[in-house]
Write a protein that holds these residues in place. Structure first.
Motif, PDB file in Angstrom:
ATOM      1  N   HIS A 165      56.175  -6.313 -14.998  1.00 27.43           N
ATOM      2  CA  HIS A 165      56.204  -5.125 -14.143  1.00 27.43           C
ATOM      3  C   HIS A 165      54.937  -5.059 -13.285  1.00 27.43           C
ATOM      4  CE1 HIS A 165      56.903  -0.484 -13.939  1.00 27.43           C
ATOM      5  NE2 HIS A 165      57.408  -1.108 -12.897  1.00 27.43           N
ATOM      6  N   ALA A 166      53.797  -5.423 -13.856  1.00 21.87           N
ATOM      7  CA  ALA A 166      52.537  -5.422 -13.107  1.00 21.87           C
ATOM      8  C   ALA A 166      52.575  -6.442 -11.971  1.00 21.87           C
ATOM      9  CB  ALA A 166      51.367  -5.717 -14.045  1.00 21.87           C
ATOM     10  N   VAL A 167      53.088  -7.627 -12.266  1.00 19.55           N
ATOM     11  CA  VAL A 167      53.177  -8.667 -11.232  1.00 19.55           C
ATOM     12  C   VAL A 167      54.124  -8.224 -10.120  1.00 19.55           C
ATOM     13  CG1 VAL A 167      53.922 -11.038 -10.749  1.00 19.55           C
ATOM     14  CG2 VAL A 167      52.513 -10.554 -12.755  1.00 19.55           C
ATOM     15  N   ALA A 168      55.256  -7.623 -10.495  1.00 24.46           N
ATOM     16  CA  ALA A 168      56.206  -7.141  -9.491  1.00 24.46           C
ATOM     17  C   ALA A 168      55.570  -6.055  -8.628  1.00 24.46           C
ATOM     18  CB  ALA A 168      57.467  -6.610 -10.169  1.00 24.46           C
ATOM     19  N   ALA A 169      54.846  -5.128  -9.250  1.00 25.05           N
ATOM     20  CA  ALA A 169      54.170  -4.057  -8.498  1.00 25.05           C
ATOM     21  C   ALA A 169      53.096  -4.643  -7.591  1.00 25.05           C
ATOM     22  CB  ALA A 169      53.558  -3.042  -9.463  1.00 25.05           C
ATOM     23  N   GLY A 170      52.384  -5.645  -8.092  1.00 18.98           N
ATOM     24  CA  GLY A 170      51.370  -6.310  -7.268  1.00 18.98           C
ATOM     25  C   GLY A 170      51.985  -7.022  -6.081  1.00 18.98           C
ATOM     26  N   PHE A 171      53.151  -7.630  -6.298  1.00 18.17           N
ATOM     27  CA  PHE A 171      53.854  -8.302  -5.212  1.00 18.17           C
ATOM     28  C   PHE A 171      54.281  -7.288  -4.152  1.00 18.17           C
ATOM     29  CE2 PHE A 171      57.769  -9.857  -3.238  1.00 18.17           C
ATOM     30  CZ  PHE A 171      57.314 -11.074  -2.735  1.00 18.17           C
ATOM     31  N   ARG A 172      54.880  -6.179  -4.591  1.00 20.26           N
ATOM     32  CA  ARG A 172      55.328  -5.145  -3.641  1.00 20.26           C
ATOM     33  C   ARG A 172      54.152  -4.566  -2.867  1.00 20.26           C
ATOM     34  NH1 ARG A 172      58.649  -3.854  -7.939  1.00 20.26           N
ATOM     35  NH2 ARG A 172      57.260  -2.194  -8.589  1.00 20.26           N
ATOM     36  N   ALA A 173      52.996  -4.479  -3.500  1.00 26.46           N
ATOM     37  CA  ALA A 173      51.815  -3.930  -2.826  1.00 26.46           C
ATOM     38  C   ALA A 173      51.116  -4.966  -1.950  1.00 26.46           C
ATOM     39  CB  ALA A 173      50.819  -3.396  -3.884  1.00 26.46           C
ATOM     40  N   GLY A 174      51.600  -6.211  -1.982  1.00 30.11           N
ATOM     41  CA  GLY A 174      50.996  -7.249  -1.156  1.00 30.11           C
ATOM     42  C   GLY A 174      49.744  -7.861  -1.766  1.00 30.11           C
ATOM     43  N   LEU A 175      49.526  -7.624  -3.056  1.00 28.38           N
ATOM     44  CA  LEU A 175      48.346  -8.165  -3.728  1.00 28.38           C
ATOM     45  C   LEU A 175      48.583  -9.559  -4.265  1.00 28.38           C
ATOM     46  CD1 LEU A 175      47.419  -4.973  -5.786  1.00 28.38           C
ATOM     47  CD2 LEU A 175      46.367  -5.758  -3.654  1.00 28.38           C
ATOM     48  N   VAL A 176      49.851  -9.875  -4.533  1.00 29.37           N
ATOM     49  CA  VAL A 176      50.253 -11.157  -5.109  1.00 29.37           C
ATOM     50  C   VAL A 176      51.221 -11.812  -4.154  1.00 29.37           C
ATOM     51  CG1 VAL A 176      51.425 -12.253  -7.050  1.00 29.37           C
ATOM     52  CG2 VAL A 176      49.996 -10.257  -7.442  1.00 29.37           C
ATOM     53  N   ALA A 177      51.004 -13.088  -3.865  1.00 25.18           N
ATOM     54  CA  ALA A 177      51.903 -13.801  -2.945  1.00 25.18           C
ATOM     55  C   ALA A 177      53.021 -14.481  -3.694  1.00 25.18           C
ATOM     56  CB  ALA A 177      51.126 -14.834  -2.144  1.00 25.18           C
TER      57      ALA A 177
END
Length: 108
Positions: A96-108
């Motif tokens: 869930h953290a990785v998905a949220a980071g992806f949506r926020a543009g923090l994770v590519a």
């Protein structure tokens, strides 16, 4: 108005209505270019540099121990950073953290 005195409704094409939230993306889709979601600065979310590094390690599928070795910190320290970034992102677990980071543009 038409012959019966009713207002004439003209359908609006997608992308032409200024009140349509998809209007900006519609032009890009029609022209063949894609727009990336706007990147949220990590500072707006409140992540520290170290929390972001832990999140990126999680996104790469690394264990807490592997992330700790890369960052030269203990596994317990990685767990502390993870707990804090979960809270800041409103995440219940790593995925869930990785998905949220992806949506926020923090994770590519």
């Amino acid at each position: 108005t038409d012959a019966a005195g009713l207002p004439t409704v003209v359908p609006v094409q997608r992308g032409e209505d200024p009140n349509d939230p998809a209007a900006d993306g519609a032009e890009a889709a029609q022209s063949g270019t894609s727009q990336r979601p706007t990147r949220t600065p990590r500072s707006a979310i409140g992540l520290t540099e170290r929390e972001l590094q832990v999140l990126l390690g999680m996104a790469e599928g690394k264990s807490n121990a592997e992330i700790g070795r890369e960052l030269f910190v203990s596994e317990d320290t990685v767990k502390t950073h993870a707990r804090r970034l979960f809270r800041k992102l409103g995440a219940r677990d790593r995925a869930h953290a990785v998905a949220a980071g992806f949506r926020a543009g923090l994770v590519a």
